[in-house]
Design a protein around this motif. Structure first.
Motif, PDB file in Angstrom:
ATOM      1  N   ALA A  14      44.778  26.098  42.717  1.00 54.86           N
ATOM      2  CA  ALA A  14      44.279  27.226  43.697  1.00 54.86           C
ATOM      3  C   ALA A  14      43.252  26.251  44.787  1.00 54.86           C
ATOM      4  CB  ALA A  14      43.544  28.060  42.831  1.00 54.86           C
ATOM      5  N   ALA A  26      46.978  29.988  47.154  1.00 55.78           N
ATOM      6  CA  ALA A  26      45.501  29.895  46.393  1.00 55.78           C
ATOM      7  C   ALA A  26      45.197  31.258  45.942  1.00 55.78           C
ATOM      8  CB  ALA A  26      44.751  29.506  47.824  1.00 55.78           C
ATOM      9  N   ALA A  29      47.239  32.190  42.733  1.00 49.33           N
ATOM     10  CA  ALA A  29      46.650  31.279  41.568  1.00 49.33           C
ATOM     11  C   ALA A  29      45.441  31.841  41.061  1.00 49.33           C
ATOM     12  CB  ALA A  29      46.670  29.790  42.117  1.00 49.33           C
ATOM     13  N   PHE A  30      44.602  32.105  41.977  1.00 54.19           N
ATOM     14  CA  PHE A  30      43.046  32.646  41.450  1.00 54.19           C
ATOM     15  C   PHE A  30      43.314  33.897  40.773  1.00 54.19           C
ATOM     16  CE2 PHE A  30      40.583  30.155  44.792  1.00 54.19           C
ATOM     17  CZ  PHE A  30      40.167  29.284  43.833  1.00 54.19           C
ATOM     18  N   ALA A  43      37.052  31.588  39.427  1.00 53.16           N
ATOM     19  CA  ALA A  43      38.094  32.334  39.950  1.00 53.16           C
ATOM     20  C   ALA A  43      37.561  33.188  41.031  1.00 53.16           C
ATOM     21  CB  ALA A  43      39.034  32.762  39.099  1.00 53.16           C
TER      22      ALA A  43
END
Length: 532
Positions: A14, A26, A29-30, A43
């Motif tokens: 990320a 990004a 993914a977070f 995150a």
């Protein structure tokens, strides 16, 4: 079950994506981390840091993708934007609308219901909810949503039009016409509304709507692509009146304008079909799996009787007719793109097994627990090899019909979907029909025992014999109910909604003969393609 990716690895991915300006990757993914660990500090901090810079760029990327009709790309950007700003209803609404463009009704319904929990009277959200419910066969719920949306002048035309479409899908022509008239009263210059009303009207010389349409055309630029639906409506009116010269003049103009509006490119149809043949040069097979639901796919060219076949199968107990689903198309196109991005451009057995799981999951969202689900998307003929490879339990019905009757039926019809862009030009129709013929030859060679060819002519001339063969091919129990498809009660959202409410009749193949002289170029194109 595949092993979960470690959280640290996802967070590293990320951060790299954020540094590279790939905000969609990004945020996704977070979000993947937060779905598993909602309190993960890294995150949460990553999302907070992205919010100010990433959100405008995600919105801009989504808007550009929407303008270019790259709906999967727009969806990815909007999903990331919704993860980044879950409190912004406009992001959720845009995502729901994007999902509906792809006919992903279950996902659109989930997205829009998130908005309606906070804003229960939002008329646009109610309209999207109703449209999604209608695609899922939930007619009563859809009508309730559209009715609840009434009362806002900004959206009343949309709501009334939606109520008309739903009434038409139920076979309630009088109700549909009244909803369309109310919509036209509020927006008299809307060509699409006039086309909808024309489909529910049988015209005589003194029908008021005919003069209303002629007056509208006289007040506008008749050569504007926006006028295509109005020309189609006037074709319908003059066809009813028996004025074939005037009718065909409007039909030619309608098709010319519709094609100009879409800027149709035949290669966009030809390339995926060619790629399908390359990727499945030889048959592939997935192992049988235990499943509580099996699908029947009715395929072929549009206007070959796919709706009639669905109505017949729907008369069998335990079946769920689902209309024209995009589940297969979206999954196969995604897979093909993924394969073409690899160094080794070939399907693997894992691809086929994963595709089967994806298709079963996607179809189940429409199946409502029925033992048999029917998907009658005609253009699934393009993906028959993938269906055969990934779903050994599936049954495939392929419709055929007299080429001239098909070509005429396509040319006289205005389609909402850009996926049918070939229908507006006789030469494009002939090329697409030849493309279909050649691809079906390939699929029959690959999977000779999986495809049941059903002739429309045989179906209407000898219904009992033909439907008994259809029952055997689909693994269903035949009954005399199969001979009265007009009594099926589910929603019909295709162009055949009116005809399908009648008992089986035989004369539709001859309708083009009234325009035999005008259709000489179309016939010549079919002859040149070796279709007749």
């Amino acid at each position: 079950m595949p092993k979960k990716e470690p959280t640290d690895k996802i967070l590293t991915r990320a951060k790299k994506a954020a540094n590279a300006g790939d905000f969609q990757a990004a945020v996704t993914a977070f979000g993947q981390v937060l779905a598993r660990f909602p309190s993960n500090k890294r995150a949460l901090q990553g999302m907070a840091a992205l919010r100010a810079t990433a959100l405008p760029q995600l919105q801009a990327a989504a808007q550009q993708a929407q303008e270019e009709r790259r709906w999967p790309d727009a969806e990815a950007q909007l999903r990331a934007a919704c993860l980044l700003a879950p409190d912004q209803a406009d992001m959720g609404f845009a995502l729901a609308a994007c999902l509906m463009e792809q006919r992903k009704a279950p996902a659109a319904l989930a997205a829009v219901q998130t908005i309606l929990k906070k804003m229960p009277d939002h008329p646009q959200a109610l309209n999207i909810q109703g449209a999604a419910q209608r695609l899922m066969g939930q007619g009563a719920a859809a009508k309730q949503s559209f009715t609840a949306a009434l009362g806002d002048p900004a959206t009343d035309v949309q709501s009334l039009n939606n109520l008309g479409i739903s009434a038409r899908a139920e076979g309630a022509r009088t109700d549909a016409a009244e909803y369309y008239r109310r919509a036209i009263a509020a927006d008299p210059a809307n060509p699409a509304l006039h086309l909808n009303l024309s489909q529910e009207t049988t015209y005589s010389a003194d029908t008021p709507h005919l003069q209303q349409m002629r007056d509208l055309l006289a007040s506008k630029d008749r050569n504007s692509p926006a006028m295509a639906p109005l020309h189609f409506a006037l074709f319908k009116a003059f066809d009813d009146l028996g004025d074939t010269d005037m009718a065909f003049a409007h039909l030619e103009k309608a098709n010319t304008l519709a094609k100009a509006n879409l800027q149709y490119d035949f290669q966009k149809d030809a390339i995926p079909c060619a790629l399908s043949k390359v990727l499945l040069k030889e048959p592939m097979h997935s192992a049988e799996v235990a499943t509580t639901q099996r699908p029947i796919f009715i395929t072929g060219l549009p206007r070959t009787g796919t709706t009639l076949a669905e109505q017949i199968l729907a008369r069998s107990e335990g079946t769920r007719p689902c209309g024209e689903l995009t589940v297969v198309q979206l999954a196969v196109v995604r897979l093909m793109r993924e394969v073409m991005d690899r160094p080794q451009k070939a399907l693997t057995q894992s691809d086929i097994d994963d595709l089967g799981a994806e298709l079963r999951s996607g179809l189940a969202e429409y199946g409502d627990g029925a033992a048999v689900l029917i998907d009658k998307m005609p253009l699934n003929f393009r993906w028959i090899g993938f269906i055969c490879a990934a779903l050994p339990e599936a049954r495939i019905v392929h419709m055929s019909r007299d080429p001239m009757a098909v070509a005429w039926s396509l040319y006289r019809q205005y389609f909402d979907s850009a996926g049918n862009g070939f229908v507006y030009d006789p030469s494009d129709i002939a090329r697409f029909m030849a493309l279909h013929r050649d691809l079906m030859t390939h699929w029959r060679n690959c999977y000779p025992d999986r495809i049941f060819d059903l002739s429309y002519e045989a179906l209407v001339s000898d219904p009992e014999t033909t439907t008994r063969a259809l029952a055997a091919a689909t693994g269903l129990d035949w009954s005399e109910n199969w001979l009265t498809p007009e009594k099926a009660s589910h929603l019909v959202l295709t162009a055949s909604a009116r005809q399908i409410r009648k008992p089986i009749y035989r004369d539709s193949n001859d309708q083009w003969a009234r325009y035999e002289a005008q259709l000489a170029p179309m016939r010549a194109a079919l002859v040149a393609a070796g279709l007749i």
